[in-house]
Design a protein around this motif. Structure first.
Motif, short mmCIF file in Angstrom:
data_model
loop_
_atom_site.label_atom_id
_atom_site.label_comp_id
_atom_site.label_asym_id
_atom_site.label_seq_id
_atom_site.Cartn_x
_atom_site.Cartn_y
_atom_site.Cartn_z
N UNK A 34 -26.12 8.45 74.86
CA UNK A 34 -25.37 7.72 75.88
C UNK A 34 -24.00 7.27 75.37
N UNK A 35 -23.65 7.66 74.14
CA UNK A 35 -22.32 7.37 73.61
C UNK A 35 -22.17 6.03 72.91
N UNK A 36 -23.27 5.47 72.45
CA UNK A 36 -23.24 4.20 71.72
C UNK A 36 -23.67 4.45 70.27
N UNK A 37 -22.72 4.58 69.34
CA UNK A 37 -23.06 4.94 67.97
C UNK A 37 -23.59 3.79 67.11
N UNK A 38 -23.55 2.56 67.62
CA UNK A 38 -24.01 1.43 66.81
C UNK A 38 -24.67 0.37 67.67
N UNK A 39 -25.70 -0.25 67.10
CA UNK A 39 -26.45 -1.29 67.79
C UNK A 39 -26.59 -2.46 66.83
N UNK A 40 -26.47 -3.67 67.37
CA UNK A 40 -26.68 -4.86 66.56
C UNK A 40 -27.62 -5.81 67.28
N UNK A 41 -28.13 -6.76 66.53
CA UNK A 41 -28.98 -7.81 67.08
C UNK A 41 -28.97 -8.99 66.15
N UNK A 42 -29.51 -10.08 66.64
CA UNK A 42 -29.75 -11.26 65.81
C UNK A 42 -31.26 -11.42 65.76
N UNK A 43 -31.83 -11.26 64.56
CA UNK A 43 -33.28 -11.33 64.46
C UNK A 43 -33.78 -11.34 63.04
N UNK A 44 -35.08 -11.21 62.91
CA UNK A 44 -35.76 -11.28 61.62
C UNK A 44 -35.74 -9.92 60.93
N UNK A 45 -35.11 -9.87 59.76
CA UNK A 45 -35.00 -8.62 59.02
C UNK A 45 -36.36 -7.97 58.75
N UNK A 46 -37.38 -8.72 58.31
CA UNK A 46 -38.66 -8.05 58.02
C UNK A 46 -39.23 -7.29 59.22
N UNK A 47 -39.03 -7.78 60.43
CA UNK A 47 -39.54 -7.08 61.61
C UNK A 47 -38.64 -5.89 61.96
N UNK A 48 -37.34 -6.11 62.07
CA UNK A 48 -36.44 -5.08 62.57
C UNK A 48 -36.09 -4.01 61.55
N UNK A 49 -36.32 -4.27 60.27
CA UNK A 49 -36.03 -3.24 59.25
C UNK A 49 -36.93 -2.02 59.44
N UNK A 50 -38.10 -2.19 60.02
CA UNK A 50 -39.00 -1.04 60.24
C UNK A 50 -38.42 -0.03 61.23
N UNK A 51 -37.40 -0.46 61.99
CA UNK A 51 -36.73 0.43 62.94
C UNK A 51 -35.40 0.94 62.38
N UNK A 52 -35.10 0.58 61.13
CA UNK A 52 -33.88 1.05 60.48
C UNK A 52 -32.74 0.04 60.45
N UNK A 53 -32.94 -1.15 60.97
CA UNK A 53 -31.88 -2.16 60.97
C UNK A 53 -31.66 -2.70 59.56
N UNK A 54 -30.38 -2.91 59.24
CA UNK A 54 -29.96 -3.48 57.96
C UNK A 54 -29.08 -4.69 58.24
N UNK A 55 -28.96 -5.56 57.25
CA UNK A 55 -28.07 -6.71 57.39
C UNK A 55 -26.63 -6.22 57.45
N UNK A 56 -25.86 -6.76 58.37
CA UNK A 56 -24.46 -6.39 58.53
C UNK A 56 -23.58 -7.39 57.78
N UNK A 57 -22.66 -6.87 56.99
CA UNK A 57 -21.70 -7.73 56.33
C UNK A 57 -20.34 -7.53 57.00
N UNK A 58 -19.61 -8.60 57.16
CA UNK A 58 -18.30 -8.51 57.78
C UNK A 58 -18.33 -8.53 59.29
N UNK A 59 -19.50 -8.67 59.87
CA UNK A 59 -19.64 -8.77 61.33
C UNK A 59 -20.02 -10.22 61.62
N UNK A 60 -19.17 -10.90 62.39
CA UNK A 60 -19.32 -12.34 62.60
C UNK A 60 -19.70 -12.66 64.04
N UNK A 61 -20.94 -13.10 64.20
CA UNK A 61 -21.39 -13.58 65.51
C UNK A 61 -20.80 -14.97 65.74
#
Length: 170
Positions: free
Chosen positions: A113-140
């Motif tokens: 659908x043309x969206x090369x990146x996804x972010x969220x605010x959540x618990x790393x232990x849960x979301x890491x199983x889907x490939x999520x990593x901590x983002x540095x330099x991205x400020x919510x």
């Protein structure tokens, strides 16, 4: 979308329809603390259209809403990104894998659908199983804990403040 089977139960995973909105909101109210809409991530969603092709519901064989997931466009610096959330599973269905089905079904379509990146605010232990990593330099927006800002996809060189979709860089 195909039907998904968990244990002996079959779930219909489908794009959220306009008629689902209030039922989905009631599920979010049930699953999250009162005042959830006061969170900074909700300010990024105010008066912004969801990405409908990625907003999914899961209904059991009786048509009862068991889970939902939504995505919203945001800007990180000047780069477009998706903000995932909320994702919720009815308390009577938690622990069965339904949240994972919703995550994989929606994340599997972001690139096409043309969206090369996804972010969220959540618990790393849960979301890491889907490939999520901590983002540095991205400020919510504050008061978000930076350790909970996670991303998946092409984040190379993408930094800056997360802003509401359609806002101008000052």
């Amino acid at each position: 979308m195909p039907l998904e089977k968990i244990g002996g139960q079959v779930f219909d995973i489908a794009q959220e329809k306009p008629t689902d909105v209030w039922e989905v909101e009631a599920l979010y109210d049930l699953c999250f603390a009162p005042g959830r809409e006061a969170l900074s991530s909700y300010r990024l969603r105010d008066n912004v259209q969801r990405v409908p092709e990625l907003c999914l519901t899961a209904r059991d064989g009786d048509g009862i809403l068991a889970g939902a997931i939504r995505f919203w466009p945001v800007l990180v610096g000047n780069a477009p990104a998706l903000l995932l959330g909320p994702v919720a599973v009815h308390p009577t269905r938690q622990g069965e894998g339904l949240g994972g089905i919703l995550m994989r079904a929606s994340l599997g379509r972001t690139d096409e659908l043309g969206w090369p990146r996804v972010m969220l605010v959540g618990d790393y232990p849960y979301y890491s199983r889907f490939g999520f990593e901590k983002l540095t330099g991205v400020e919510m927006p504050p008061p978000t804990n930076p350790d909970r800002v996670l991303g998946i996809g092409d984040w190379d060189g993408i930094t800056g403040q997360v802003r509401k979709w359609g806002s101008k860089l000052i």
